[in-house]
Design a protein around this motif. Structure first.
Motif, PDB file in Angstrom:
ATOM      1  N   ASN A   1       0.864  -1.173   0.000  1.00  0.00           N
ATOM      2  CA  ASN A   1       0.000   0.000   0.000  1.00  0.00           C
ATOM      3  C   ASN A   1       0.902   1.225   0.000  1.00  0.00           C
ATOM      4  OD1 ASN A   1       0.334   0.807   2.964  1.00  0.00           O
ATOM      5  ND2 ASN A   1      -0.519  -1.264   3.199  1.00  0.00           N
ATOM      6  N   VAL A   2       0.363   2.351  -0.463  1.00  0.00           N
ATOM      7  CA  VAL A   2       1.196   3.535  -0.684  1.00  0.00           C
ATOM      8  C   VAL A   2       0.498   4.771  -0.124  1.00  0.00           C
ATOM      9  CG1 VAL A   2       2.528   4.858  -2.352  1.00  0.00           C
ATOM     10  CG2 VAL A   2       1.932   2.471  -2.865  1.00  0.00           C
ATOM     11  N   GLU A   3       1.176   5.445   0.792  1.00  0.00           N
ATOM     12  CA  GLU A   3       0.682   6.695   1.352  1.00  0.00           C
ATOM     13  C   GLU A   3       1.404   7.865   0.685  1.00  0.00           C
ATOM     14  OE1 GLU A   3       0.223   8.967   5.694  1.00  0.00           O
ATOM     15  OE2 GLU A   3       1.238   7.010   5.558  1.00  0.00           O
ATOM     16  N   SER A   4       0.660   8.887   0.295  1.00  0.00           N
ATOM     17  CA  SER A   4       1.231  10.070  -0.349  1.00  0.00           C
ATOM     18  C   SER A   4       1.150  11.258   0.600  1.00  0.00           C
ATOM     19  CB  SER A   4       0.477  10.402  -1.638  1.00  0.00           C
ATOM     20  OG  SER A   4       0.565   9.339  -2.563  1.00  0.00           O
ATOM     21  N   LYS A   5       2.264  12.001   0.693  1.00  0.00           N
ATOM     22  CA  LYS A   5       2.305  13.171   1.569  1.00  0.00           C
ATOM     23  C   LYS A   5       2.774  14.390   0.776  1.00  0.00           C
ATOM     24  CE  LYS A   5       2.826  10.979   6.076  1.00  0.00           C
ATOM     25  NZ  LYS A   5       3.540  11.037   7.380  1.00  0.00           N
ATOM     26  N   GLY A   6       2.013  15.461   0.888  1.00  0.00           N
ATOM     27  CA  GLY A   6       2.351  16.682   0.188  1.00  0.00           C
ATOM     28  C   GLY A   6       2.134  16.563  -1.307  1.00  0.00           C
ATOM     29  N   LEU A   7       2.173  17.687  -2.001  1.00  0.00           N
ATOM     30  CA  LEU A   7       2.104  17.654  -3.450  1.00  0.00           C
ATOM     31  C   LEU A   7       3.185  16.720  -3.953  1.00  0.00           C
ATOM     32  CD1 LEU A   7       1.652  20.698  -5.784  1.00  0.00           C
ATOM     33  CD2 LEU A   7       3.271  18.889  -6.338  1.00  0.00           C
ATOM     34  N   ASN A   8       2.805  15.715  -4.744  1.00  0.00           N
ATOM     35  CA  ASN A   8       3.772  14.683  -5.106  1.00  0.00           C
ATOM     36  C   ASN A   8       3.736  14.372  -6.595  1.00  0.00           C
ATOM     37  OD1 ASN A   8       1.829  12.106  -5.242  1.00  0.00           O
ATOM     38  ND2 ASN A   8       1.295  13.335  -3.450  1.00  0.00           N
ATOM     39  N   ILE A   9       4.916  14.140  -7.135  1.00  0.00           N
ATOM     40  CA  ILE A   9       5.088  13.740  -8.529  1.00  0.00           C
ATOM     41  C   ILE A   9       6.042  12.548  -8.533  1.00  0.00           C
ATOM     42  CG2 ILE A   9       5.796  14.436 -10.844  1.00  0.00           C
ATOM     43  CD1 ILE A   9       5.436  17.367  -9.901  1.00  0.00           C
ATOM     44  N   SER A  10       5.588  11.456  -9.107  1.00  0.00           N
ATOM     45  CA  SER A  10       6.396  10.242  -9.127  1.00  0.00           C
ATOM     46  C   SER A  10       6.332   9.601 -10.505  1.00  0.00           C
ATOM     47  CB  SER A  10       5.890   9.230  -8.084  1.00  0.00           C
ATOM     48  OG  SER A  10       5.852   9.794  -6.796  1.00  0.00           O
ATOM     49  N   CYS A  11       7.273   8.711 -10.756  1.00  0.00           N
ATOM     50  CA  CYS A  11       7.282   7.926 -11.990  1.00  0.00           C
ATOM     51  C   CYS A  11       7.508   6.464 -11.644  1.00  0.00           C
ATOM     52  CB  CYS A  11       8.400   8.383 -12.931  1.00  0.00           C
ATOM     53  SG  CYS A  11       8.230  10.050 -13.558  1.00  0.00           S
ATOM     54  N   ASN A  12       7.076   5.597 -12.540  1.00  0.00           N
ATOM     55  CA  ASN A  12       7.447   4.199 -12.369  1.00  0.00           C
ATOM     56  C   ASN A  12       7.554   3.510 -13.718  1.00  0.00           C
ATOM     57  OD1 ASN A  12       4.495   3.590 -12.800  1.00  0.00           O
ATOM     58  ND2 ASN A  12       5.138   1.553 -12.126  1.00  0.00           N
ATOM     59  N   LEU A  13       8.320   2.445 -13.708  1.00  0.00           N
ATOM     60  CA  LEU A  13       8.456   1.554 -14.862  1.00  0.00           C
ATOM     61  C   LEU A  13       7.943   0.188 -14.460  1.00  0.00           C
ATOM     62  CD1 LEU A  13      12.088   2.376 -16.068  1.00  0.00           C
ATOM     63  CD2 LEU A  13      10.037   2.626 -17.460  1.00  0.00           C
ATOM     64  N   TRP A  14       6.999  -0.353 -15.205  1.00  0.00           N
ATOM     65  CA  TRP A  14       6.558  -1.737 -15.050  1.00  0.00           C
ATOM     66  C   TRP A  14       7.096  -2.544 -16.223  1.00  0.00           C
ATOM     67  CZ3 TRP A  14       1.234   0.657 -13.961  1.00  0.00           C
ATOM     68  CH2 TRP A  14       0.952   0.617 -12.588  1.00  0.00           C
ATOM     69  N   TRP A  15       7.613  -3.724 -15.943  1.00  0.00           N
ATOM     70  CA  TRP A  15       8.037  -4.597 -17.035  1.00  0.00           C
ATOM     71  C   TRP A  15       7.950  -6.054 -16.587  1.00  0.00           C
ATOM     72  CZ3 TRP A  15      11.537  -2.709 -13.609  1.00  0.00           C
ATOM     73  CH2 TRP A  15      12.567  -3.548 -13.170  1.00  0.00           C
ATOM     74  N   GLU A  16       7.795  -6.925 -17.544  1.00  0.00           N
ATOM     75  CA  GLU A  16       7.741  -8.351 -17.262  1.00  0.00           C
ATOM     76  C   GLU A  16       9.151  -8.898 -17.116  1.00  0.00           C
ATOM     77  OE1 GLU A  16       4.971  -9.847 -16.633  1.00  0.00           O
ATOM     78  OE2 GLU A  16       3.702  -8.160 -17.236  1.00  0.00           O
ATOM     79  N   ARG A  17       9.349  -9.753 -16.124  1.00  0.00           N
ATOM     80  CA  ARG A  17      10.701 -10.278 -15.859  1.00  0.00           C
ATOM     81  C   ARG A  17      11.271 -10.996 -17.090  1.00  0.00           C
ATOM     82  NH1 ARG A  17      14.427 -11.696 -11.867  1.00  0.00           N
ATOM     83  NH2 ARG A  17      13.347 -10.420 -10.339  1.00  0.00           N
ATOM     84  N   SER A  18      10.420 -11.627 -17.877  1.00  0.00           N
ATOM     85  CA  SER A  18      10.898 -12.352 -19.064  1.00  0.00           C
ATOM     86  C   SER A  18      11.547 -11.435 -20.078  1.00  0.00           C
ATOM     87  CB  SER A  18       9.735 -13.091 -19.735  1.00  0.00           C
ATOM     88  OG  SER A  18       8.725 -12.176 -20.131  1.00  0.00           O
ATOM     89  N   SER A  19      11.248 -10.105 -20.003  1.00  0.00           N
ATOM     90  CA  SER A  19      11.824  -9.170 -20.952  1.00  0.00           C
ATOM     91  C   SER A  19      13.042  -8.437 -20.396  1.00  0.00           C
ATOM     92  CB  SER A  19      10.774  -8.123 -21.369  1.00  0.00           C
ATOM     93  OG  SER A  19      10.410  -7.330 -20.250  1.00  0.00           O
ATOM     94  N   SER A  20      13.411  -8.719 -19.130  1.00  0.00           N
ATOM     95  CA  SER A  20      14.527  -8.009 -18.523  1.00  0.00           C
ATOM     96  C   SER A  20      15.852  -8.524 -19.063  1.00  0.00           C
ATOM     97  CB  SER A  20      14.500  -8.150 -16.990  1.00  0.00           C
ATOM     98  OG  SER A  20      14.695  -9.477 -16.615  1.00  0.00           O
ATOM     99  N   LYS A  21      16.849  -7.655 -18.956  1.00  0.00           N
ATOM    100  CA  LYS A  21      18.151  -7.967 -19.515  1.00  0.00           C
ATOM    101  C   LYS A  21      18.753  -9.207 -18.883  1.00  0.00           C
ATOM    102  CE  LYS A  21      22.693  -5.804 -20.229  1.00  0.00           C
ATOM    103  NZ  LYS A  21      23.490  -4.582 -20.017  1.00  0.00           N
ATOM    104  N   SER A  22      18.523  -9.396 -17.591  1.00  0.00           N
ATOM    105  CA  SER A  22      19.126 -10.522 -16.891  1.00  0.00           C
ATOM    106  C   SER A  22      18.520 -11.857 -17.280  1.00  0.00           C
ATOM    107  CB  SER A  22      18.981 -10.323 -15.364  1.00  0.00           C
ATOM    108  OG  SER A  22      17.617 -10.267 -15.021  1.00  0.00           O
ATOM    109  N   ASN A  23      17.376 -11.815 -18.026  1.00  0.00           N
ATOM    110  CA  ASN A  23      16.730 -13.067 -18.379  1.00  0.00           C
ATOM    111  C   ASN A  23      16.705 -13.290 -19.888  1.00  0.00           C
ATOM    112  OD1 ASN A  23      15.237 -14.383 -15.893  1.00  0.00           O
ATOM    113  ND2 ASN A  23      15.198 -12.169 -15.631  1.00  0.00           N
ATOM    114  N   GLU A  24      17.513 -12.519 -20.654  1.00  0.00           N
ATOM    115  CA  GLU A  24      17.537 -12.723 -22.106  1.00  0.00           C
ATOM    116  C   GLU A  24      18.285 -14.009 -22.426  1.00  0.00           C
ATOM    117  OE1 GLU A  24      19.249  -9.168 -23.650  1.00  0.00           O
ATOM    118  OE2 GLU A  24      17.342  -8.091 -23.614  1.00  0.00           O
TER     119      GLU A  24
END
Length: 267
Positions: free
Chosen positions: A244-267
């Motif tokens: 769960n995620v609590e936000s405090k104050g005016l907030n700006i965030s980013c995220n990257l979602w990716w499937e593990r099968s596409s990650s560099k360590s699993n090529e």
């Protein structure tokens, strides 16, 4: 209280945590090598740049009724367990940012946020200011780069996402409470078909858990880990980890979602 492990901004150490599937926090990760460092360090300038790059987008604005809410949409059987999202309105981002400034200046008591899906592909400029750094370059392009902008004062309820997740804060503060996948048996997941988004969520109000009604939840709390992210901090959250995620104050965030099968360590 146990805190998520922390490491220095080292891409090789981050890669090791990702390979092992363990969450980790990197302090001051975002401002290390970006050519737009001054932009990111000035909140008002950052908002102005986001408006320039993405201001004409129409985005769903979630206005919150209460401090804890669900994005998933429960059926009638759980409406008394979790507060409901008050309203979702489609707005141009530049109009939302005006409302956000009013909220911060005390002109509004509402709590709200927007999620800009795949913002990185919508604007190369936004991608440059938010993710142009050595630490993130191996992962940018593996999945969508999303933006989250909000007034603060709310908590997204406990759920898990199936993809891998890198999450970093450009402004404000985010507090993650995370649980390993094997704790799901203590978190009272909603039964199949109850949520409308396909995301599995706990039916327990994480802001005010009713331990008498959900006694096993106390076991999960004993083993939970906390990650407090301030401006410039980054969290790696493995796939299928509850949070769960609590936000405090005016907030700006980013995220990257990716499937593990596409990650560099699993090529």
């Amino acid at each position: 209280m146990k805190f998520v492990s922390e490491i220095d901004p080292d891409p090789y150490r981050l890669e090791k945590f990702i390979a092992d599937g363990n969450p980790v926090v990197i302090r001051h990760a975002v401002f290390q090598e970006t050519p737009f460092r001054k932009v990111l360090e000035d909140k008002n300038f950052l908002l102005a740049v986001i408006e320039e790059f993405l201001g004409d987008l129409e985005v769903p604005c979630v206005q919150v009724d209460g401090t804890c809410f669900t994005l998933m949409g429960f059926d009638n059987s759980h409406r008394k367990t979790l507060p409901k999202t008050k309203q979702v309105t489609l707005l141009r981002l530049r109009n939302y940012l005006e409302n956000l400034s009013g909220c911060e200046n005390g002109k509004s008591n509402s709590v709200h946020y927007v999620h800009i899906r795949d913002a990185g592909s919508l604007s190369s400029g936004f991608r440059s200011i938010s993710a142009n750094q050595k630490l993130l370059k191996p992962y940018v392009g593996l999945g969508p780069l999303n933006a989250w902008i909000g007034s603060g004062g709310h908590r997204v309820n406990t759920h898990f996402d199936k993809p891998e997740n890198l999450y970093w804060v450009l402004c404000g503060q985010k507090i993650f409470q995370v649980f390993s996948p094997d704790m799901g048996k203590w978190l009272y997941p909603a039964r199949a078909g109850v949520t409308t988004s396909g995301v599995t969520e706990s039916i327990v109000n994480s802001a005010q858990p009713d331990i008498k009604k959900f006694p096993l939840y106390s076991k999960a709390l004993q083993h939970a880990e906390i990650a407090v992210l301030d401006k410039g901090d980054l969290l790696y959250l493995p796939a299928n980890w509850w949070h769960n995620v609590e936000s405090k104050g005016l907030n700006i965030s980013c995220n990257l979602w990716w499937e593990r099968s596409s990650s560099k360590s699993n090529e």
